[in-house]
Scaffold this motif. Sequence first.
Motif, mmCIF file in Angstrom:
data_model
loop_
_atom_site.group_PDB
_atom_site.id
_atom_site.type_symbol
_atom_site.label_atom_id
_atom_site.label_comp_id
_atom_site.label_asym_id
_atom_site.label_seq_id
_atom_site.Cartn_x
_atom_site.Cartn_y
_atom_site.Cartn_z
ATOM 1 N N UNK A 1 -4.710 -8.449 23.103
ATOM 2 C CA UNK A 1 -4.207 -7.863 21.878
ATOM 3 C C UNK A 1 -4.705 -8.639 20.665
ATOM 4 N N UNK A 2 -4.680 -9.954 20.765
ATOM 5 C CA UNK A 2 -5.175 -10.767 19.649
ATOM 6 C C UNK A 2 -6.666 -10.537 19.435
ATOM 7 N N UNK A 3 -7.400 -10.387 20.551
ATOM 8 C CA UNK A 3 -8.837 -10.167 20.468
ATOM 9 C C UNK A 3 -9.138 -8.862 19.738
ATOM 10 N N UNK A 4 -8.372 -7.819 20.059
ATOM 11 C CA UNK A 4 -8.555 -6.524 19.408
ATOM 12 C C UNK A 4 -8.241 -6.625 17.919
ATOM 13 N N UNK A 5 -7.172 -7.324 17.568
ATOM 14 C CA UNK A 5 -6.818 -7.524 16.163
ATOM 15 C C UNK A 5 -7.922 -8.286 15.450
ATOM 16 N N UNK B 1 -11.111 -8.393 16.195
ATOM 17 C CA UNK B 1 -12.272 -7.513 16.021
ATOM 18 C C UNK B 1 -12.072 -6.592 14.818
ATOM 19 N N UNK B 2 -10.892 -5.952 14.734
ATOM 20 C CA UNK B 2 -10.633 -5.048 13.615
ATOM 21 C C UNK B 2 -10.614 -5.784 12.286
ATOM 22 N N UNK C 1 -14.262 -6.771 11.494
ATOM 23 C CA UNK C 1 -15.014 -5.553 11.233
ATOM 24 C C UNK C 1 -14.691 -4.998 9.838
ATOM 25 N N UNK C 2 -13.423 -5.011 9.473
ATOM 26 C CA UNK C 2 -13.017 -4.507 8.159
ATOM 27 C C UNK C 2 -13.580 -5.378 7.045
ATOM 28 N N UNK C 3 -13.555 -6.686 7.226
ATOM 29 C CA UNK C 3 -14.091 -7.593 6.213
ATOM 30 C C UNK C 3 -15.594 -7.386 6.045
#
Length: 172
Positions: A1-5, A7-8, A11-13
């Motif tokens: 879950x932390x890994x997915x957060x 990445x997002x 990616x957003x930055x």
Amino acid sequence: MRFLFLIFAVFTIVEIAVLVKVGEMIGGWNTIALVLLTAFIGSYFVKREGLQTLQVAQEKMQRNELPGNEIVQGLMLVVAGVLMVTPGFVTDILGILLVLPGTRHYMASHVSKHMKARVVTSGGFGQGPFGPQGNPFDQGPSQQGPQHDSNGDVYEGQYTDKTEQDDNHRLR
């Protein structure tokens, strides 16, 4: 879950940084126009490729073949559509890679191989709940086809007689 957060967040930055940099080079309104243009062009190509993939899948189903690769490609086109309408240039590049037939076919073949390998290793080679090799489409030797009654009606299905199982449990 932390890994997915993570990445997002990263990616957003990156997406915002690219938008700001492009905005500095060509101007804010031009950047907005370019993002909107890529969204419209991307949605057109996703629709065109999606219809083509659907047509190939229907042709395979008419020949009694499973359209597994086309299903994977359809899912990739859905992801491409979401990426193309999301504002940003990085998402557009990823969406274009999924829309282009060459890269989509290449990626779909690898995803299909990966999925088949996982199904085979998780299903095993023994008698599964569906039939030999755990294949839900193989009915096995006991069911060669549908059964017909005297009126010609077809009755198919499987059942388990629960009364025998209940009697066995009561005797123990």
